[in-house]
Every structure is written in C-alpha cells, then in structure tokens.
Design a protein around this motif. Structure first.
Motif, mmCIF file in Angstrom:
data_model
loop_
_atom_site.group_PDB
_atom_site.id
_atom_site.type_symbol
_atom_site.label_atom_id
_atom_site.label_comp_id
_atom_site.label_asym_id
_atom_site.label_seq_id
_atom_site.Cartn_x
_atom_site.Cartn_y
_atom_site.Cartn_z
ATOM 1 N N GLU A 53 8.662 -37.449 7.631
ATOM 2 C CA GLU A 53 8.442 -37.402 9.081
ATOM 3 C C GLU A 53 7.115 -38.017 9.498
ATOM 4 N N ARG A 54 6.084 -37.899 8.690
ATOM 5 C CA ARG A 54 4.761 -38.403 9.088
ATOM 6 C C ARG A 54 4.663 -39.924 9.046
ATOM 7 N N PHE A 55 5.729 -40.607 8.572
ATOM 8 C CA PHE A 55 5.704 -42.067 8.487
ATOM 9 C C PHE A 55 6.825 -42.729 9.297
ATOM 10 N N ARG A 56 7.596 -41.976 10.068
ATOM 11 C CA ARG A 56 8.747 -42.553 10.767
ATOM 12 C C ARG A 56 8.309 -43.283 12.039
ATOM 13 N N VAL A 112 -2.705 -61.510 8.399
ATOM 14 C CA VAL A 112 -1.773 -60.478 7.935
ATOM 15 C C VAL A 112 -1.353 -59.602 9.106
ATOM 16 N N ILE A 113 -0.034 -59.401 9.249
ATOM 17 C CA ILE A 113 0.490 -58.501 10.272
ATOM 18 C C ILE A 113 1.134 -57.291 9.600
ATOM 19 N N ASP A 114 1.488 -56.297 10.412
ATOM 20 C CA ASP A 114 2.264 -55.148 9.929
ATOM 21 C C ASP A 114 1.601 -54.479 8.733
ATOM 22 N N TYR A 115 0.335 -54.143 8.891
ATOM 23 C CA TYR A 115 -0.477 -53.632 7.768
ATOM 24 C C TYR A 115 -0.574 -52.101 7.821
ATOM 25 N N GLU A 116 0.572 -51.447 7.849
ATOM 26 C CA GLU A 116 0.574 -49.989 8.019
ATOM 27 C C GLU A 116 0.303 -49.223 6.731
ATOM 28 N N TRP A 117 0.246 -49.914 5.575
ATOM 29 C CA TRP A 117 0.144 -49.181 4.313
ATOM 30 C C TRP A 117 -1.170 -49.431 3.584
ATOM 31 N N HIS A 118 -2.274 -49.423 4.313
ATOM 32 C CA HIS A 118 -3.583 -49.401 3.674
ATOM 33 C C HIS A 118 -3.830 -48.003 3.088
ATOM 34 N N VAL A 119 -4.347 -47.953 1.867
ATOM 35 C CA VAL A 119 -4.695 -46.669 1.240
ATOM 36 C C VAL A 119 -6.160 -46.718 0.839
ATOM 37 N N SER A 120 -6.861 -45.608 1.001
ATOM 38 C CA SER A 120 -8.309 -45.599 0.784
ATOM 39 C C SER A 120 -8.692 -45.614 -0.690
ATOM 40 N N CYS A 121 -7.820 -45.092 -1.566
ATOM 41 C CA CYS A 121 -8.150 -45.092 -2.992
ATOM 42 C C CYS A 121 -8.079 -46.520 -3.541
ATOM 43 N N LEU A 172 0.090 -44.277 12.793
ATOM 44 C CA LEU A 172 -0.228 -45.456 13.591
ATOM 45 C C LEU A 172 -1.719 -45.522 13.919
ATOM 46 N N LYS A 173 -2.338 -44.370 14.123
ATOM 47 C CA LYS A 173 -3.786 -44.360 14.371
ATOM 48 C C LYS A 173 -4.536 -44.907 13.162
ATOM 49 N N ARG A 174 -4.051 -44.561 11.975
ATOM 50 C CA ARG A 174 -4.699 -45.069 10.759
ATOM 51 C C ARG A 174 -4.518 -46.583 10.664
ATOM 52 N N MET A 175 -3.348 -47.078 11.064
ATOM 53 C CA MET A 175 -3.139 -48.527 11.074
ATOM 54 C C MET A 175 -4.117 -49.195 12.033
ATOM 55 N N LYS A 176 -4.326 -48.570 13.184
ATOM 56 C CA LYS A 176 -5.274 -49.120 14.159
ATOM 57 C C LYS A 176 -6.683 -49.205 13.566
ATOM 58 N N ASP A 177 -7.029 -48.275 12.658
ATOM 59 C CA ASP A 177 -8.356 -48.282 12.029
ATOM 60 C C ASP A 177 -8.590 -49.542 11.199
ATOM 61 N N PHE A 178 -7.501 -50.198 10.765
ATOM 62 C CA PHE A 178 -7.639 -51.406 9.944
ATOM 63 C C PHE A 178 -7.427 -52.668 10.762
ATOM 64 N N ASN A 179 -7.572 -52.546 12.070
ATOM 65 C CA ASN A 179 -7.549 -53.687 12.956
ATOM 66 C C ASN A 179 -8.626 -54.694 12.546
ATOM 67 N N ASP A 180 -8.239 -55.962 12.419
ATOM 68 C CA ASP A 180 -9.178 -57.043 12.104
ATOM 69 C C ASP A 180 -9.903 -56.831 10.765
ATOM 70 N N PHE A 181 -9.274 -56.127 9.862
ATOM 71 C CA PHE A 181 -9.869 -55.824 8.556
ATOM 72 C C PHE A 181 -9.955 -57.081 7.701
ATOM 73 N N GLU A 182 -11.117 -57.290 7.044
ATOM 74 C CA GLU A 182 -11.295 -58.403 6.117
ATOM 75 C C GLU A 182 -11.017 -57.925 4.693
ATOM 76 N N TYR A 183 -10.295 -58.733 3.946
ATOM 77 C CA TYR A 183 -10.017 -58.380 2.558
ATOM 78 C C TYR A 183 -11.198 -58.816 1.695
ATOM 79 N N SER A 184 -10.965 -59.281 0.500
ATOM 80 C CA SER A 184 -12.075 -59.592 -0.404
ATOM 81 C C SER A 184 -13.012 -60.641 0.184
ATOM 82 N N ASN A 185 -12.510 -61.506 1.034
ATOM 83 C CA ASN A 185 -13.369 -62.456 1.750
ATOM 84 C C ASN A 185 -12.761 -62.738 3.109
ATOM 85 N N SER A 186 -13.451 -63.464 3.912
ATOM 86 C CA SER A 186 -13.035 -63.654 5.307
ATOM 87 C C SER A 186 -11.828 -64.561 5.450
#
Length: 809
Positions: free
Chosen positions: A313-316, A458-467, A341-355
C-alpha cells in the motif's frame, strides 16, 4: 455504518447470475475481513476480491463531494473505491448473496447504501453525478425483455444521471485481439463465440467499438471519450485513449487469468502491426466509455495512465499525462503512498556520480507531483534502433558511455554492512569489490533515460534508496529488462553482459537474489503471471494437415491372383468420411479371381486402425494384421510403419464388392519408423553403454580383488601386531595390578596419618585455647599492676590477683 436496503428486493432473481457455492467462501472472507486473494489463487476469489480491480477507475478525476450510482455491484469489487471518492454511493445488486458479501466488506463506510433489487426498480427521482456500469451491459437481455435490451438498459440507467453527470461504462470488445489470437469468449467460454456473432443462440452480447458507439447513440446519449484498458477492463495495468492507443506499445504482459487459451500467433507482433495501421482502437480487448447526456460536455483530460497498484500500500501510485503532453503526473492511490511521492520529490534534480547524469526537475502538485514530458528518443529507443539497423558497434558504444558515466569517480570496495540494505535487498552478501554508492536509483531502466546534448536526463526516479547499492546492480537490471522485453539475446548474451558490467556468474546470482527480495518482500509486487492459466501454442498447418489426413484417406486392396501380390493387381479408392469413421468400397472384377487379399488402409502415416465391419457378397472369414505393433480395445491396431497392411481371408470367387468400415487415427510424425529407429538407436546405445559398464565392472572387480588381497595382507600384519600388543598389555595390566595394591596400602597409611593429624590438630587447638586464656590473665595482671603499683604487686604476690574489699574493709 453502511445501509443494506431490501425495500425493492425480489428473491426469484437470486439465481440469474451466480458463481455457485464459491460465493460462500467469498462471504466468509468478507465477514472475516481477511482475504489473501493472491495466495488463494482461484479465479472467482481473485476476480471479486483483488484490489487490482480498482485500476479501471482509481485514476479517474471524480468531482469532489459527488454522488455515484453503481449498477451491478456484484461482490463489491469497485464499491470501496467509489466510497473513497464520493460523498454518497448507492450500489445496486440483483442477488442477495452477493449483496451480503459487498455489505460485510464495506459496512464501515457511512456514505454507502447497498440496494438489493433489479436496477429498474429503484425510484426514478434518485439522481447521481456518476453512474458506474462495470461488466454488466452484456447481460442486459437477462434483465430486460425487449427488442433492444442493450439500448433500453442504457436509457433506463441514464434516467438517474444529473444533467451534467457522467456514465462510466466498461465492457469487453467483441472484436478484441485476444479473441483472434486464441482466447475463449469471456462469457460463453467458447472459442470465436463473439467473433462469429453469437450465432449459437448465446444470451449474452459484447460489441465492437462501432457497435457500442451505435448502442450509446441510439439510447440518446453521447460517448464523449473511449478509453482502452490493457490487458482488459478487469485487471488493467495501462489505460490508453485515442491519442495514445496507436503510438504507445503496452509495457505489461497479457496473461489468461480466468481460463486456458490457445495461442494462434504472436499477439504482440500483430498488436504493433495494427498500431502502425492506425486501427488498434478497433481491436482493443476492452472499452471504458465516458458518456454524457449532452455532446458539449468535456471529458477527462487523461491521454494515458500507467497503474502501479500491484505493490504494498505504501508504494501504490499511478502515472499519467494529458492531451498536450507537457507534463507527466504521478498520483498516490493510497494515503500511505503519499510519503513515497514526497521522497521522490526529494530527489528532484539529483546529480549522480557526476553532472552528466541528472534527474529531471519535478514539482509538487495538488494531487501529487509532476515533471516535464520529454519528446526525444529514450536510451531504449536508441539501442533498439541500433539493433534493428544491425549496428552492433554503436549499440555497445551507447551502453559503455552510459556505464562509464554511471561508474565515474566511484571507487571499488567490498560490500558495506547495512541493516537498511538487508531490509530492502536481503541478507545475501557479495564478495566481489563493486562500485558502491548511496542514494542509488534502483530502477533506472533504459526507457527512463534520455540523452540530451551529451548528458543523460533521468525520469521516473521513484526508487532511490539511501543505503549503498552497487552501480553494477543498477546497470545489470537495466540491461536484463531490455533483453527480456525485446528479445535481444542475439546481441547481448550473458558473456557480453558480464564483460560490459565486469561481473561473473556468482555476482549475477547475488543480483538475482537481491532483485527478487526487492520486488517480492520490499515493494510487495503481486505478479499475476503466477496466477495465469495455460497458453497452448497451436500449429495451424499441422492441425490442417492432420485433419486432411484423417478425413481424406486413399485405401488400396491388392489381389493375389496366384502369383503373389504385385504392383499391377490392385484397386485404390478414396475412403469416405462418416460420422463414425471411414468407409471404402472395392468393386473391381479381379476381386472374384483373387486367391488372397491384402488391404492397405492408407500410406504415409503411422496410424491406429480399428475395423468396425466388413461387408461382401463373398465369404469373408477373418482379417489378420500383417505389420501391426499391438492391439488394444480402445484404438484398435497400432502401426508404427507408414504402410499398414491387413490380410483378408475367405472365399471371394463369387464376390462383386467388398466394403470396409473402419476408424483411423493418424499418429504424430515422430511416431512410426522414426520412433522405431530411435528405439533401435537407443537400444544400441544402451547395449554399448552396458558393455562399457560390464567392462568397467570387471576392471573394478579386479581392482577390488587386488585391493582386497592387499587389505588382507595388511589385516594379517595388523593381527600379528595386535597379538603382540595384547601380550604387552597383559603384562602392563599385571604391573598395574601390583601398583594398585601398593597404592591401596599407601592409601590406608595415608588415612591413618590423616587420623593422627586430626588428633594433633585437636590437641593443638586445646593448647591454643589454654594459652589464650593464660595470655588474657597475664594481660589483666599487667594492667592491674600498672594501676595499683606496690600494693597491687603485694596482692598479686600473696593472692595471685587483685581484689577489692567490701565497704569498711
């Protein structure tokens, strides 16, 4: 609490539509409040109890504080969803038992009234903003006795619409592609029932798009918009519209959940062909139609919806975009999923290993979040173009470029210890050093990556994990999905993928375990594939060839005129197919001259032949199979040869005809000579293998014999050594016995000495006590002497102590 209304109930309607006794199980589940439909797996349970049924409307933008009339609520598959979106819901159900199930499932909703009756019985003054008719129109002929039951059903339903209201109608397409490709008609359970126009008198109807459009218009209603649920309206995972159905390929699979089906052709290939022709809307498996009372009403803006409801339910959530394709929107389908979805918003414009790799910008919306719709080719499209153009070098170059950017500036290291990682991916550890990084995007598939000016968006980046997660795992999942979705094994096999990612089989095994735990245990995906019924591939050419062989047989009768059978004296006739098998009649003049007859039922196929009857005006005595393998009562004589033969015995000197009735079953081409040859090859192989085994056994026996002799010699030597050891041990035992006797004597002496010691200790204690008393007395005397000096000394000398006289002394 919900209300159960029986004011309009008629019990004689309870048997009109039912799933049988399994509805008792449905009622039990409803009363208990617990139903693991996925674990149960039975189609009626899955169909009525799964929350995935909500997908047909859980994305639809219902007005706030609206009212909804649900016609044909059944066991309440959609009722709970409607209660979430409306201020008032009236669910009409014809049968009491199903209404009971619905009530016990949803009795906690104060805004729900379940009315048990024929929907025609509800008061005409009841008006609603929405009327939901989900999989019910096809049964209108059971409920309405008229020449146009389907039009009348829609007219009667529309009487309960508010002037600006909507009717939401879902139904199968009579010309659905799945029916052409081998699925049985959903309601009749027969192949091609709807395609053939229900000519066998079935009392149920579905409609093509044009036919359904006509039914709606004849009911004086206006179909504002057609939606195309895929795979169908029962368990849709995607919703297409006229704007998208012919230019967006479905991303989910179509599994038969209710009953097995045949597979006549590759449905996905034909689907794409129909898309290119611009007619896929005509062959959609199901329709959802938004209907209004007036033609100038404006339908919902959605052009496409992707539903991700088969999760915890927390991911639907659902993903959709509107007609102008400016933005893509994501909306939570549950309250718990809003945090996702709020967590996905936290990774808005996120840079990966480089720009050079960056998440696209997203913003918060009233209903969730949104990000810009990108019109360019995704990395997936680019790779597929290279594949189709046979450009292998560019195909690999594109992957390597993205890999290098993904791994850039990340050092190799061993797997770090992390409780969060174990929760998400499981406990299996990877021993190889990899590029571990935190806040990784686990689901970075190629379809969500766009190359814009040498940078990756990158779009649709809902599965960022902090570990921390290894980037090799991310790239492996991307390539694995690309291969599976587009059958790219010819260009991207395991060896090439291992080389690209720099992993081996053991690492991939670890990746598989992580992915499985992530999907099943963390995300909680309920994959309907595991509930699917069989899809049986059917080779039409083979079926036609077999049918021809079984229905057109050339039968031959050979005549032995005294010199044996020859290629000149025979009669060849086509056997006639009958309801019970075949019949063949021979009438050649040579019949009455024959000394002996041989009948060949057919040529070119291994077969089972069963003789039913033989008619002749001669004297028939018996028929003897010449080259049959065996006989069984059910199938008759079994011939592995492609030239089955029978000998006919009797006196045919006056015969003018012979008619043979028989049944024939053509065996598969692999049966017969090929089977016999395979059996002989197998026999020879087994004989050779047995000879090798025998030779090996003889060699092993000789080796064992030699080993046995050596072992016996060693045993004899060991026996001699053992005897010597036993003699030495006996001597040692005697010595030990003497030592024990001496030890016993010493033990007695020690015990005596201990007794004496105890006595001495006792005497010593007594002496110590006397000495202690004497010391105390002496100490007292010394004190007194110090106090009384001379006088005391005299007393002591005279009396040995100091004492005081009585008063006056």
């Amino acid at each position: 609490m919900a209300k159960l209304n029986f004011d309009y109930y008629q019990s004689n309607a309870d048997d009109v539509y039912t799933d049988g006794d399994i509805e008792n199980d449905l009622l039990h589940y409803a009363k208990s409040g617990e139903c693991d439909w996925y674990q149960d797996g039975r189609w009626p349970i899955v169909y009525h109890m799964s929350h995935l049924r909500h997908n047909i409307l859980n994305w639809f933008p219902f007005k706030e504080n609206c009212s909804i009339l649900e016609i044909g609520a059944g066991c309440g598959a959609l009722t709970g969803l409607l209660c979430e979106h409306a201020a008032k819901v009236v669910s009409v159900e014809l049968t009491k038992r199903r209404a009971d199930v619905n009530f016990h499932r949803h009795q906690h909703w104060d805004n729900l009234e379940i009315v048990v009756c024929d929907f025609q019985s509800i008061p005409s003054e009841w008006k609603f903003d929405y009327i939901v008719i989900n999989g019910v129109l096809e049964y209108a002929a059971y409920m309405i006795n008229s020449k146009q039951p389907y039009e009348d059903f829609l007219k009667i339903s529309a009487e309960h619409m508010n002037p600006s209201g909507r009717m939401l109608l879902s139904i199968e397409n009579r010309l659905g592609l799945k029916y052409f490709s081998g699925a049985k008609e959903d309601h009749t359970g027969k192949y091609f029932s709807g395609l053939n126009g229900y000519v066998e008198g079935e009392n149920v109807r579905t409609f093509s798009k044009e036919e359904l459009y006509e039914q709606i218009c004849n009911a004086k209603l206006y179909p504002l918009k057609f939606y195309y649920p895929y795979p169908d309206y029962k368990f849709p995972a995607e919703i297409f519209t006229d704007a998208t159905v012919c230019n967006m390929t479905p991303t989910v699979s179509n599994y038969p959940l209710d009953m097995p089906r045949a597979k006549l052709f590759d449905e996905q290939v034909v689907y794409q062909s129909l898309m290119k022709q611009g007619i896929m809307d005509k062959f959609s498996n199901s329709f959802l139609v938004e209907i209004a009372l007036e033609s100038n009403e404006i339908p919902a803006e959605m052009s496409y919806v992707k539903l991700s409801a088969n999760r915890n339910e927390r991911f639907r959530i659902c993903t959709y975009f509107d007609g102008d394709k400016k933005n893509v929107y994501k909306k939570a389908l549950t309250l718990q999923a809003e945090e996702h979805l709020k967590r996905m918003k936290d990774f808005n414009d996120f840079e990966y290993s480089n720009s050079r790799i960056r998440n696209t910008d997203c913003k918060e919306e009233q209903m969730g979040i949104s990000y810009p719709y990108i019109t360019g080719d995704s990395l997936e499209v680019t790779l597929l173009n290279d594949f189709n153009n046979l450009d292998k070098n560019d195909f690999y170059a594109q992957i390597k470029q993205f890999r290098d950017e993904l791994f850039s500036d990340i050092k190799l290291k061993k797997q770090p210890i992390s409780d969060e990682f174990e929760e998400i991916f499981g406990v299996l550890q990877c021993t190889k050093e990899l590029h571990w990084v935190s806040n990784a995007n686990v689901d970075m598939i190629s379809g969500n990556i766009f190359k814009i000016k040498d940078k990756f968006q990158v779009i649709d980046y809902e599965w960022h994990v902090s570990c921390e997660v290894p980037q090799e795992f991310i790239l492996w999942r991307m390539l694995k999905q690309l291969i599976e979705d587009h059958q790219l094994e010819s260009i991207l096999n395991k060896a090439s993928m291992y080389e690209l990612i720099n992993i081996d089989e053991q690492v991939e095994k670890c990746f598989f375990e992580w992915e499985d735990h992530f999907a099943k245990n963390y995300v909680g995906i309920k994959d309907l594939y595991y509930l699917a019924k069989d899809s049986v591939p059917l080779d039409i050419e083979l079926a036609v060839a077999r049918q021809i062989k079984e229905h057109v047989l050339q039968s031959t009768l050979f005549f032995d005129l005294g010199n044996g059978f020859t290629d000149f004296n025979y009669e060849s006739i086509n056997a006639v197919y009958t309801s019970t098998g075949f019949a063949v009649t021979f009438t050649q003049e040579k019949l009455k001259l024959a000394k002996l007859l041989r009948w060949d039922p057919l040529e070119g196929s291994a077969s089972n032949i069963k003789i039913q009857n033989i008619e002749t005006d001669g004297k028939f005595e018996s028929i003897v199979p010449i080259n049959a393998e065996r006989f069984t009562e059910d199938i008759g004589y079994e011939f592995f040869t492609y030239d089955p033969q029978f000998q006919l015995n009797g006196d045919f000197s006056g015969a003018t005809y012979m008619k043979i009735y028989f049944s024939c079953n053509i065996m598969d081409w692999t049966v017969g000579y090929q089977t016999r040859e395979e059996e002989m090859i197998l026999f020879r192989q087994k004989t050779a293998e047995q000879e090798l085994i025998n030779q090996r056994l003889i060699t092993e026996f000789n080796e064992l014999q030699q080993a046995s002799n050596k072992t016996q010699a060693k045993l004899d030597m060991r026996s001699t050594q053992l005897s010597t050891l036993q003699m030495e041990m006996s001597s040692k035992l005697e010595e030990l016995e003497i030592i024990k006797m001496e030890l016993s004597s010493k033990q007695e002496e020690l015990e005596t000495a201990q007794i004496d010691l105890l006595k001495l200790q006792k005497d010593l204690l007594n002496k110590q006590s006397v000495l202690s008393n004497t010391q105390n007395t002496l100490q007292t005397m010394i004190i007194q002497m110090k106090e009384h000096r001379v006088k005391s000394i005299i007393k002591i000398l005279l009396f040995g102590n100091i004492f005081r006289g009585k008063k006056g002394e």
